[in-house]
Design a protein around this motif. Structure first.
Motif, PDB file in Angstrom:
ATOM      1  N   UNK A 147       0.837  -1.201   0.000  1.00  0.00           N
ATOM      2  CA  UNK A 147       0.000   0.000   0.000  1.00  0.00           C
ATOM      3  C   UNK A 147       0.874   1.253   0.000  1.00  0.00           C
ATOM      4  N   UNK A 148       0.565   2.143  -0.895  1.00  0.00           N
ATOM      5  CA  UNK A 148       1.308   3.408  -0.934  1.00  0.00           C
ATOM      6  C   UNK A 148       0.390   4.600  -0.727  1.00  0.00           C
ATOM      7  N   UNK A 149      -0.898   4.394  -0.856  1.00  0.00           N
ATOM      8  CA  UNK A 149      -1.812   5.519  -0.687  1.00  0.00           C
ATOM      9  C   UNK A 149      -3.234   5.111  -1.004  1.00  0.00           C
ATOM     10  N   UNK A 150      -4.125   6.085  -0.963  1.00  0.00           N
ATOM     11  CA  UNK A 150      -5.531   5.812  -1.242  1.00  0.00           C
ATOM     12  C   UNK A 150      -6.188   7.103  -1.711  1.00  0.00           C
ATOM     13  N   UNK A 151      -7.353   6.933  -2.321  1.00  0.00           N
ATOM     14  CA  UNK A 151      -8.131   8.075  -2.793  1.00  0.00           C
ATOM     15  C   UNK A 151      -9.609   7.748  -2.631  1.00  0.00           C
ATOM     16  N   UNK A 152     -10.385   8.735  -2.240  1.00  0.00           N
ATOM     17  CA  UNK A 152     -11.796   8.505  -1.922  1.00  0.00           C
ATOM     18  C   UNK A 152     -12.678   9.395  -2.801  1.00  0.00           C
ATOM     19  N   UNK A 153     -13.709   8.788  -3.368  1.00  0.00           N
ATOM     20  CA  UNK A 153     -14.738   9.548  -4.068  1.00  0.00           C
ATOM     21  C   UNK A 153     -16.047   9.366  -3.309  1.00  0.00           C
ATOM     22  N   UNK A 154     -16.823  10.424  -3.207  1.00  0.00           N
ATOM     23  CA  UNK A 154     -18.092  10.347  -2.484  1.00  0.00           C
ATOM     24  C   UNK A 154     -19.240  10.657  -3.421  1.00  0.00           C
ATOM     25  N   UNK A 155     -20.397  10.118  -3.115  1.00  0.00           N
ATOM     26  CA  UNK A 155     -21.587  10.277  -3.949  1.00  0.00           C
ATOM     27  C   UNK A 155     -22.800  10.527  -3.066  1.00  0.00           C
ATOM     28  N   UNK A 156     -23.629  11.497  -3.463  1.00  0.00           N
ATOM     29  CA  UNK A 156     -24.957  11.703  -2.906  1.00  0.00           C
ATOM     30  C   UNK A 156     -24.967  11.807  -1.385  1.00  0.00           C
ATOM     31  N   UNK A 157     -24.343  12.842  -0.853  1.00  0.00           N
ATOM     32  CA  UNK A 157     -24.465  13.117   0.575  1.00  0.00           C
ATOM     33  C   UNK A 157     -25.888  13.596   0.856  1.00  0.00           C
ATOM     34  N   UNK A 158     -26.516  13.058   1.863  1.00  0.00           N
ATOM     35  CA  UNK A 158     -27.891  13.418   2.218  1.00  0.00           C
ATOM     36  C   UNK A 158     -27.856  14.707   3.046  1.00  0.00           C
ATOM     37  N   UNK A 159     -27.857  15.864   2.338  1.00  0.00           N
ATOM     38  CA  UNK A 159     -27.768  17.141   3.033  1.00  0.00           C
ATOM     39  C   UNK A 159     -29.044  17.467   3.794  1.00  0.00           C
ATOM     40  N   UNK A 160     -30.170  16.954   3.343  1.00  0.00           N
ATOM     41  CA  UNK A 160     -31.428  17.294   4.008  1.00  0.00           C
ATOM     42  C   UNK A 160     -31.461  16.815   5.445  1.00  0.00           C
ATOM     43  N   UNK A 204     -18.454  20.725  -7.044  1.00  0.00           N
ATOM     44  CA  UNK A 204     -19.137  19.785  -6.149  1.00  0.00           C
ATOM     45  C   UNK A 204     -20.490  20.379  -5.839  1.00  0.00           C
ATOM     46  N   UNK A 205     -21.265  20.529  -6.875  1.00  0.00           N
ATOM     47  CA  UNK A 205     -22.559  21.139  -6.722  1.00  0.00           C
ATOM     48  C   UNK A 205     -23.459  20.354  -5.822  1.00  0.00           C
ATOM     49  N   UNK A 206     -24.426  21.002  -5.292  1.00  0.00           N
ATOM     50  CA  UNK A 206     -25.307  20.321  -4.337  1.00  0.00           C
ATOM     51  C   UNK A 206     -26.082  19.227  -5.006  1.00  0.00           C
ATOM     52  N   UNK A 207     -26.096  18.065  -4.458  1.00  0.00           N
ATOM     53  CA  UNK A 207     -26.813  16.946  -5.028  1.00  0.00           C
ATOM     54  C   UNK A 207     -28.251  16.926  -4.616  1.00  0.00           C
ATOM     55  N   UNK A 208     -28.960  15.896  -5.018  1.00  0.00           N
ATOM     56  CA  UNK A 208     -30.401  15.872  -4.820  1.00  0.00           C
ATOM     57  C   UNK A 208     -30.768  15.883  -3.370  1.00  0.00           C
ATOM     58  N   UNK A 209     -31.752  16.685  -3.065  1.00  0.00           N
ATOM     59  CA  UNK A 209     -32.269  16.693  -1.720  1.00  0.00           C
ATOM     60  C   UNK A 209     -31.211  16.927  -0.693  1.00  0.00           C
ATOM     61  N   UNK A 210     -30.223  17.666  -1.029  1.00  0.00           N
ATOM     62  CA  UNK A 210     -29.149  17.885  -0.080  1.00  0.00           C
ATOM     63  C   UNK A 210     -28.073  16.850  -0.184  1.00  0.00           C
ATOM     64  N   UNK A 211     -27.659  16.417  -1.389  1.00  0.00           N
ATOM     65  CA  UNK A 211     -26.589  15.441  -1.560  1.00  0.00           C
ATOM     66  C   UNK A 211     -25.515  16.066  -2.439  1.00  0.00           C
ATOM     67  N   UNK A 212     -24.298  15.598  -2.302  1.00  0.00           N
ATOM     68  CA  UNK A 212     -23.179  16.163  -3.053  1.00  0.00           C
ATOM     69  C   UNK A 212     -22.197  15.077  -3.376  1.00  0.00           C
ATOM     70  N   UNK A 213     -21.264  15.382  -4.237  1.00  0.00           N
ATOM     71  CA  UNK A 213     -20.178  14.447  -4.507  1.00  0.00           C
ATOM     72  C   UNK A 213     -18.913  15.256  -4.704  1.00  0.00           C
ATOM     73  N   UNK A 214     -17.797  14.643  -4.430  1.00  0.00           N
ATOM     74  CA  UNK A 214     -16.503  15.298  -4.611  1.00  0.00           C
ATOM     75  C   UNK A 214     -16.045  15.092  -6.040  1.00  0.00           C
ATOM     76  N   UNK A 215     -15.447  16.120  -6.594  1.00  0.00           N
ATOM     77  CA  UNK A 215     -14.962  16.003  -7.963  1.00  0.00           C
ATOM     78  C   UNK A 215     -13.843  14.988  -8.033  1.00  0.00           C
ATOM     79  N   UNK A 216     -13.780  14.267  -9.131  1.00  0.00           N
ATOM     80  CA  UNK A 216     -12.784  13.229  -9.298  1.00  0.00           C
ATOM     81  C   UNK A 216     -11.566  13.761 -10.005  1.00  0.00           C
TER      82      UNK A 216
END
Length: 1852
Positions: free
Chosen positions: A234-247, A602-614
């Motif tokens: 292991x030398x590292x890692x990277x995380x992508x996120x999808x649809x954070x429930x902002x509501x 990283x525009x706001x996703x549906x109903x208060x969800x977001x994702x990080x740019x890849x």
């Protein structure tokens, strides 16, 4: 075979059920074509009728045979359908407690809602390196498969974890990442794997929340790419996120919570650094109290806050940044409490001086006025002007909530970005494994935009999954060359087109969002107009115009259109954002600056969800504002497409998480919920695709092994493939039901069940035949036995009847004879009776008359006597009463006092202090008990004397009674004389009659009174006896209590001593193990240091990518030590200079490692000191135990003191003789100095004479010693007669003995030192060398005397042992004498005297015999000494003659005539040393260590030759007193051994060879060190070779550490060789052919248990063990060390086998238990052949043996449970329960273990105190010891072969 033919009577089927989804039933009669009803009987006994569908006529699903239930892979089932899958999962989950199951390529994971011990490091190590099909299903198996494919195929991998909320997705993903972090390790010292794992607490705190279904539900999707380098670390890692429930930030439903971080902050509000946030309870804030469930059971939010902060620190988020994050989060909470009121219907206002808004502005660094204004206003822009418009309260509240959601989303993105920065590596990434943790298919009562996006994502994932499964099936068919026909599988592309195609739902939604007056209603109408009645997957609800229905792959879902547009736009008041951008808070400004710079926002996703740019790419001018207006749907579609591209570019692995129930109850299975999720996650689709083709697949060998019973002997051919083809053509007529591939046979669904039915029927018929034959045999045997018994009975009855007849005839004849004699007897008796009666009448009449006269005379005399006696009796009676009353009163008073004292003693006995006093004063009590026993002996003697006196008094009394009888006889004669005076007394008779009457009346009165008094006396006596008995009972109880207390105290002391000894031994072993582990860690750090230096050297070169997997636990097997030598220091300094020049940037790391090495060396030294202390304590404990066991050593001490005196006198005489000899040698004598009569000659003769005299004196002293020993023995014998066996010797005597023993040892060492005079150059004293040999002869004599002293010491030890045995016999004689004394006391005096005399004669005879034996032994010793004396005298004579011949002067040779004499050439006397030049040292190390080939040395030369050569070189350096040479030689030797082990550390022969030589070198350093403890077994010549100038104890420790490291390396090498053989040879291979059958397997094929070419068998293991053993024996390894190595290997075999057994369900069967027991017996037989049964290796296999027995014993009743609990004492409770849960029948005649029986086992074993660990630690290495093993090889006899190229060495 047609499917309808299987529906026969007793066939079992599945029928639908409303509650349980599917129910099992049994056919009551055969099904016939055309039947509309099926007669069924349910499992509960209820009879039902099942109606068939009149249209389809589909029959119910058939149930799989019981033998297939519970399989690891669902595709192994013969019937693949929904009820079979559901039942198999339920059985595994409920009965076997197994949560993982394979379904083809999918791992189905059921959430147990309970913590299971199956995720530890031991489980990870067990799955590491294993094939996926060889182990039971596990998330670790999927992770290992992906890791292996990444390394093998050089292709990126993905693990897709899906499931609904609460199914365990996050936990599964977490365990997968933990597995990668553990098995791969990191390629740098930055601990990337720890950072990867540390990201979980952070993401859970900011992205997880409590829902109604899950307490820790992930409210966002994430895809983590774990990067690996070319070494796959292991030398590292990277995380992508999808649809954070902002509501969720602003709203929570009932019984739900906001994100965890808010509650963690509130729980930690009292911390000093967080008080500035002005937080309080979570119930005080609007955003955290809406769900009315602020607390999660079992979760401490304050503690979780600590973990979150620690994880942030580990990931590089500094403390100021952490406080900034907490400020923003606290500001969000305060913002939610800002109250907005109505000003009028179209405007609103924030009340002035709102406290929460004030805190918000302070925390965010903005002005109160600006924020309060823009919360209630908005800005409208036209082409010409800008207007500020107030907004109503509802819009203001929505704007406030939107601002809170937007801030939280920005903060979430910022944290994810910083986590990625911390996980990012500077090294180029070679490959990665992605872990996708994403939401599953969702359907609720009200479904909105969030559920629409989630289900859209699942549609895309399901399509990718279907295509991958279809592709794998196609590849399998083509690989086996099976004709491929297209399988119709569900393709959800139409549903995806409906959502994302042009004019699809998302496209229409975006279009409506761009319309100025767009609304949800108009958008719904557009949907109806576009897709209704045009797309089969789109429907409209009947009663609603604001909803639509989509037919997804899992189910129909109705979506409500309300809020779709607003959530898709996700607008925020720009003026509020502008206010925040002007903040003085740097972190807040940084959040919104990122928004401006981002290309893909990283525009706001549906109903208060977001994702990080890849990705971030360069932007064009003007693009930012346009991209900022992208809708959430468009953003989500783009990110989802990017995710699908990533997954398609990798090899996917699927994990489907199932939620078994909605109540979170542990191990509770709800079938309806499970079926719903199985349908949604695609498991049933996988099954359907498999079932559409040929789902069951067997290799030819497995098919032959399983169904051999269905074949006839003539059908079995050498070609297995042809055999299987012929058999199948006979068994299954329909050719379409199976296909023959290259290596496998493919079957349609249900055919394996049909074959199993045929096999079961065949076995059942065979069983019936066997039963019939056995029952016939048993009944015939019973009949023959009964017939034989009947004949025997008849014979005995007829004999009995014949005997009865003979008896009757005899009785008849005897009766006649009896009658004759009886009648005669009766007549004669009557006559004699009449005659006797007459005589009696006459006699009685005459006697009566005489008695009347005599009685009249006696009455008067007796009356007088009666009066006298009665009066005396009355007086005595009165006295006796008074005396008894006084005694009784005394007894009562004493009893009262005794009871009071007893009560006090009992109270004291119960108190702890009393026990402490008893423990403290135990020695004094022992002394008191000794004195009491002595007093009892004295009392016994007094009682004996008293008994003798009573016997004498009894004799005197008997004499008195005889005199009294004589007197009475004289009185009787006088009475006869007085009878003549009767006539004179007749007159007085009348007078006396009257007096007689009066006397009789008085007598009657007295008798009545006497009877009354007698009764009273008897009652009083009875009461006194009762009281006496009570007192005796109390006395006995007290005595018994005292004895029990003494016994208990003795037992407690013994137990405490034993426990303390065991504890000390355990602590000693632990310290050894800890010390050896520390050596391993030290070696690992040094290896790391060396690797870093090599990497610095090779930094420029780029290595080629490799495909070899590196184990995470692997560490190099050699280490470099730095020693205190100038050579080593110079070498290290040179290396350091070179490293500095080459890589100056690594100096800090180098210094850190050097500091770490120094710390480890100090810690090692401290551990070594602790180990020495522990060993010293153990030695002292053993010494104390030996002192307690050997208490009687008086005779030994006397003998030792006499022997010491003898040695002192002898030593003084030898010194005097030596001084005289020196004086004689120092005198300058004339040429004839050695002639007879010269002073030297006289001195030599005097020495010989004095030696003879000394020997004669020694004879006399031996006689004196023996006489003293006899006297001492008699004294001990007398002393033992006074003591009992249970008493211990006084402590002072033990101390005295120990002091004497120390003095003896000191005196003996003084004698040794005095005899070993310092070496002098006697050639200086005798320059001509004339008397050199004379002195050598005397020196030889001195050595011989010294060896004789050693032999005498050995004989003294033997005699000491004899004395101990004699002492034991004396004690036994004492016991016998006491028993005889007790028996004699019960005999009469005459018999007692005879018995004592006889016993004394026997004792004296035995002692006489013993003395005769001792006398014979002494005579033998004297004769032996005489022989030795003669030999010594002869040797001295020979030396004298040779000395005279060699010391003749040159003058004598000239004067005397020359005679022709043969002069023999004297061989050179080598001293066992090798000389070399200092510049040849490197050549010595090179030829003897670095370039030496072990195989040639082991075969052709003596074992340990390199060690002997090195020691001989060291001896010469010591002899010339060259400390530099000694130091450099030892340092070069140790470094050379390490270098060769580092170079060829994987070669077993090399490691074994140098382990043997290192131990031999260490033993040589000990044997020739000059220490007394190591010189016991040396010969005198070997003692001469001892080192004289240097003490190498420190180097011995260094060599011992090196030997420990080599041993550990040898164990690892042997383990690496054995590891691939163990599982195959011990478990998989059928050593006993035909016992275990092969069960059907699924897609994950296991390793075949049939012995193919290249597979390992038990013989392979035994051959390898033989190779190990023979190699170690050839290398001359110490036998004790070989035993330790073999014990370690057997432990590894047992541990690996047991661990695999515990992780493989298919191996837990009765037949496999038999195989294991047979294999273990073969290993034990091997140990017996090698004489290694005492090595402890067999005991290491005990857990495996018990596990095999557990598989074979009965497992039904409580008696069986009790037997299992008592039998399996080496297995832990978890292991026992695991084996019972995994037990799987191979045949239908075996039964599964019931759940109730397993619970009974758990209840019986719940009190066990043991480790909860399931698997054995295969990495455990027993602490190694190196027992001293001296060599009998003389150094001077060693020859150096020329093949070693050591010609530069010179023998000295």
């Amino acid at each position: 075979m047609a499917a309808s033919e299987l529906y026969t009577k007793h066939a079992r089927v599945w029928i639908p059920d409303a509650e349980e989804v599917w129910k099992s039933a049994e056919l009551l009669k055969d099904y016939k074509q055309g039947d509309a009803l099926l007669q069924l009987r349910l499992d509960d006994g209820t009879d039902v009728e099942h109606k068939l569908d009149p249209k389809t006529k589909n029959l119910p699903h058939l149930r799989n045979p019981d033998i297939l239930v519970g399989e690891n892979d669902l595709t192994a089932l013969s019937y693949l359908h929904e009820p079979a899958i559901l039942h198999n999962l339920k059985v595994r989950f409920m009965d076997s407690k197994l949560i993982y199951t394979y379904c083809g390529i999918v791992l189905v994971a059921i959430n147990p809602y309970e913590t299971l011990p199956i995720y530890g490091a031991d489980i990870i190590n067990a799955y590491s390196g294993q094939n996926m099909g060889d182990m039971d299903p596990h998330i670790f198996a999927v992770a290992e498969e992906s890791y292996k494919q990444m390394a093998r195929d050089e292709r990126n991998q993905s693990i897709i974890v899906s499931g609904e909320s609460g199914a365990g997705k996050t936990v599964s993903a977490k365990y997968a990442m933990r597995y990668f972090a553990t098995v791969s390790g990191s390629a740098s010292e930055t601990n990337v794997e720890e950072k990867v794992l540390a990201s979980n607490p952070i993401m859970e705190s900011i992205g997880n929340a409590k829902t109604t279904r899950n307490d820790n539900s992930s409210r966002f999707g994430k895809y983590i790419e774990i990067g690996f380098d070319k070494k796959y670390q292991i030398i590292g890692a990277n995380m992508r996120t999808y649809l954070l429930e902002k509501s969720r930030v602003v709203f929570q439903a009932d019984d739900e919570r906001n994100y965890h971080i808010f509650y963690q902050l509130c729980a930690s509000a009292q911390l000093p650094e967080l008080k500035v946030l002005k937080l309080g309870q979570a119930t005080n804030f609007h955003y955290t109290k809406q769900g009315r469930s602020p607390v999660i059971d079992g979760v401490d939010d304050a503690k979780e806050m600590v973990n979150t902060r620690h994880a942030c620190t580990l990931l590089g988020i500094s403390e100021p940044y952490q406080m900034g994050i907490f400020r923003i989060l606290a500001a969000i909470l305060h913002l939610g409490n800002v109250e907005i009121k109505d000003r009028d219907s179209d405007s609103s206002i924030v009340p002035p001086n709102n406290a929460h808004l004030t805190v918000f502005c302070d925390l965010m660094g903005v002005t109160y006025q600006d924020m309060s204004q823009w919360l209630c206003h908005k800005k409208l822009k036209t082409a010409a002007e800008t207007y500020i418009k107030p907004i109503p309260k509802l819009q203001a509240v929505n704007a406030r909530d939107a601002l809170a959601k937007h801030i939280y989303a920005k903060l979430f993105d910022w944290i994810v970005d910083h986590v990625n920065k911390a996980l990012r590596s500077t090294v180029n990434q070679n490959s990665f494994i992605g872990v996708l943790d994403i939401y599953g298919f969702e359907t609720f009562e009200i479904n909105s935009f969030e559920q629409f996006c989630i289900n859209y994502a699942n549609e895309k994932l399901q399509q990718q999954f279907n295509m991958h499964v279809f592709k794998l099936e196609q590849e399998e068919y083509m690989k086996e060359q099976i004709p491929w026909t297209l399988i119709d599988f569900y393709d959800n592309q139409p549903c995806i087109n409906l959502i994302e195609a042009k004019m699809g739902i998302l496209d229409l939604l975006d279009e409506e969002c761009r319309m100025p007056k767009g609304s949800d209603d108009t958008w719904a109408q557009k949907l109806y107009n576009t897709h209704l009645n045009k797309c089969a997957l789109f429907h409209k609800p009947r009663l609603s115009n604001k909803a639509f229905i989509i037919q997804h792959f899992a189910d129909k879902v109705e979506y409500q259109c309300d809020g779709f547009l607003e959530k898709n736009k996700d607008t925020v008041n720009e003026e509020q954002i502008t206010v925040l951008k002007t903040s003085k808070f740097e972190l807040l400004v940084e959040l919104f600056q990122d928004e401006e710079k981002a290309t893909t926002p990283t525009g706001p996703p549906p109903g208060g969800r977001t994702r990080l740019s890849v990705k971030q790419t360069k932007t064009r001018p003007g693009q930012t504002s346009r991209d900022h207006k992208k809708t959430v749907g468009l953003q989500f579609r783009n990110s989802l497409q990017l995710l699908m591209d990533t997954l398609n570019a990798t090899t996917p692995h699927y994990v489907r998480c199932i939620k078994p129930n909605d109540n979170k109850h542990p191990f509770t299975f709800d079938p309806s919920r499970a079926v719903q999720q199985l349908r949604a996650c695609g498991v049933l689709e996988t099954i359907r695709i498999s079932a559409a083709g040929f789902p069951s697949r067997w290799t030819y060998q497995e098919f032959f092994s399983r169904y051999r019973v269905l074949m006839k002997q003539k059908d079995v051919l050498s070609d297995r493939r042809l055999t299987c083809r012929n058999v199948l053509e006979k068994l299954i007529k329909d050719q379409d039901k199976y296909q023959f591939g290259k290596t496998k046979i493919f079957f349609r669904a249900g055919q394996v069940a049909y074959l199993e039915k045929l096999r079961a029927d065949k076995l059942r018929v065979a069983c019936i035949r066997i039963q019939k034959t056995i029952r016939s045999w048993l009944l015939r045997k019973k009949y023959l036995r009964m017939r034989s018994a009947a004949i025997t009975i008849q014979r005995y009855v007829r004999g009995y009847q014949a005997r009865c007849l003979a008896k009757f005839l005899r009785r008849t004849q005897a009766a006649v004879t009896i009658q004759k004699f009886q009648r005669m007897y009766r007549e004669r008796k009557r006559y004699r009776r009449m005659q006797a009666a007459s005589l009696v009448v006459q006699c009685m009449l005459r006697a009566y008359m005489a008695r009347q006269k005599y009685q009249a005379m006696l009455r008067e005399h007796k009356t007088i006597i009666i009066q006298k006696r009665v009066r005396g009796w009355l007086a005595r009676l009165h006295y006796k009463r008074s005396l008894e009353a006084v005694v009784y009163l005394q007894c009562c008073i004493r009893r009262m006092r005794a009871r009071r004292e007893l009560k006090k003693l009992k109270i004291e006995a119960r108190s702890v202090e009393h026990f402490k006093k008893l423990n403290i004063g135990m020695e004094n009590k022992i002394m008191q008990l000794q004195r009491k026993v002595d007093e009892q002996h004295k009392e016994k003697k007094a009682m004996t004397e008293r008994l003798n006196s009573l016997a004498n008094s009894y004799a005197v009394e008997s004499e008195k009674l005889r005199n009294e009888v004589e007197r009475l006889r004289l009185t009787e004669e006088e009475a006869r004389n007085n009878s003549n005076r009767i006539t004179t007394l007749l007159e007085e008779l009348a007078r006396l009659k009257k007096e007689l009457c009066d006397t009789q009346r008085d007598k009657r009165t007295i008798e009545e009174w006497a009877d009354k008094y007698k009764l009273e006396t008897e009652q009083l006596v009875a009461e006194l006896k009762e009281q006496n008995m009570l007192l005796k009972t109390e006395k006995d109880d007290l005595n018994r209590l005292i004895q029990e207390q003494n016994q208990e105290m003795t037992e407690k002391m013994e137990k405490a001593l034993v426990e303390e000894t065991k504890q000390l031994e355990c602590e000693l072993n632990e310290e050894r193990s800890r010390y050896q582990n520390l050596l391993t860690e030290h070696r690992r750090l040094e290896d790391r240091h060396d690797d870093l230096k090599e990497e610095m050297k090779l930094m420029v070169n780029i290595p080629k990518p490799g495909h070899r997997r590196t184990d995470s636990t692997h560490s190099s097997n050699e280490s470099e030590y730095t020693y205190n030598s100038e050579f080593a220091e110079s070498e290290e300094s040179a290396r350091g200079a070179e490293d500095v020049t080459k890589a100056p940037l690594d100096m800090s790391l180098f210094l850190k490692l050097q500091k770490r090495v120094t710390e480890l060396e100090q810690e090692k030294q401290s551990l070594q000191n602790e180990l020495d202390k522990k060993e010293e304590q153990a030695y002292r404990a053993r010494a104390r135990e030996e002192d307690e066991q050997n208490r009687v050593r008086g005779a030994e001490l006397e003998y030792e003191s006499l022997k010491r005196q003898e040695l002192d006198t002898e030593n003084k005489k030898l010194k005097n003789d030596l001084n005289e000899l020196r004086k004689a040698l120092s005198e300058k004598s004339p040429p004839g100095v050695t002639a007879p009569g010269s002073p030297a000659y006289k001195v030599v003769m005097e020495q010989l004479n004095s030696s003879n005299e000394e020997l004669e004196v020694r004879k006399e002293e031996v006689l004196i010693l023996r006489s003293q020993l006899v006297s001492q023995k008699e004294a001990i014998h007398q002393k033992e007669n006074k003591q009992t066996m249970t008493e211990a010797m006084p402590c002072m005597e033990d101390v005295h003995k120990m002091r004497d023993a120390g003095e003896i040892t000191q005196a003996y060492l003084a004698v040794k030192e005095s005899n070993r005079s310092p070496p002098q150059d006697y050639h200086v004293l005798n320059e001509d060398g004339e008397l050199w040999l004379v002195y050598e002869g005397l020196k030889e004599t001195n050595r011989l005397l010294e060896s004789q002293l050693q032999t005498l010491r050995k004989s003294h030890e033997n005699e000491t042992e004899v004395l101990r045995e004699e002492l034991q016999s004396v004690k036994e004689d004492n016991n016998r004498q006491q028993q005889l004394l007790a028996q004699n006391l019960q005999l009469p005096p005459e018999a007692r005297i005879e018995a004592s005399l006889q016993h004394e004669i026997t004792r004296l005879t035995n002692e006489n015999l013993d003395l005769m034996e001792q006398l014979e032994k002494q005579d033998k010793t004297v004769r032996k000494l005489k022989k030795q004396l003669k030999v010594f005298a002869k040797k001295i004579g020979e030396l004298e003659i040779s000395g005279q011949m060699e010391n003749v002067s040159p003058g004598q040779i000239i004067d005397e005539p020359i005679h022709p004499v043969n002069i023999p050439r004297k061989e050179k006397d080598f001293q066992g040393m090798l000389e070399y030049k200092k510049e040849d040292e490197s050549k010595l190390v090179k030829n003897l260590i670095l370039e030496l080939k072990p195989r040639g040395v082991a075969v052709n030369l003596i074992p340990g030759l390199p060690a002997y050569i090195l020691f001989m070189c060291l001896r010469h350096a010591d002899y010339i007193n060259d400390d530099q040479k000694v130091r450099t030689l030892l340092t070069s030797t140790i470094n050379g051994i390490k270098k060769i082990l580092k170079k060829r550390g994987d070669d077993y022969e090399t490691v074994s060879f140098w382990l043997s030589n290192t131990c031999r070198f260490l033993h040589c350093l000990k044997q020739y060190s000059g220490e007394e403890s190591f010189m016991k077994h040396n010969t005198p010549r070997q003692n001469e070779h001892c080192l004289s100038n240097f003490d190498l104890a420190e180097y011995r420790q260094v060599l011992s550490d090196l030997a420990i490291q080599i041993y550990q390396q040898l164990v690892k090498v042997m383990e690496n060789i054995l590891q691939p053989m163990i599982v195959s040879g011990m478990l998989e291979h059928e050593t006993i052919q035909g016992v275990s059958g092969v069960k059907p397997t699924g897609l994950r094929k296991r390793t075949s248990s049939i012995a193919d070419e290249g597979t390992y068998t038990l013989d392979s293991i035994l051959r390898q063990l033989n190779s190990f053993h023979s190699t170690m024996c050839q290398h001359g390894t110490d036998p004790e060390l070989i035993k330790q190595v073999i014990k370690q290997m057997f432990y590894i075999i047992g541990a690996v086998t047991l661990n695999n057994l515990l992780l493989r369900k298919d191996m837990c069967s009765w037949s496999k238990g038999m195989q294991i027991r047979y294999n273990v017996s073969q290993l034990e037989e091997w140990l017996r052949d090698k004489n290694l049964m005492t090595s402890g290796a067999k005991e290491t296999l005990e857990p495996l043996i018990q596990a095999a027995q557990l598989l074979q014993v009965k497992k039904k009743t409580d008696e069986d449970a009790e037997a299992i609990c008592s039998m399996c004492n080496a297995l832990s409770t978890a292991q026992i329960v695991k084996v019972l849960n995994l037990y799987t029948p191979v045949n239908e005649f075996e039964e599964r273990v019931s759940v109730s029986f397993i619970r009974t086992i758990q209840i019986r074993l719940r009190d066990r105190k043991e480790s909860p660990q399931l698997l054995m630690d295969t990495k455990n290495i027993y602490p190694v010891t190196f027992p001293f093993n001296p060599s009998s090889l003389a150094l001077e006899t060693i020859q150096i072969p020329s093949s070693l190229n050591l010609l530069f060495l010179t023998r000295v």
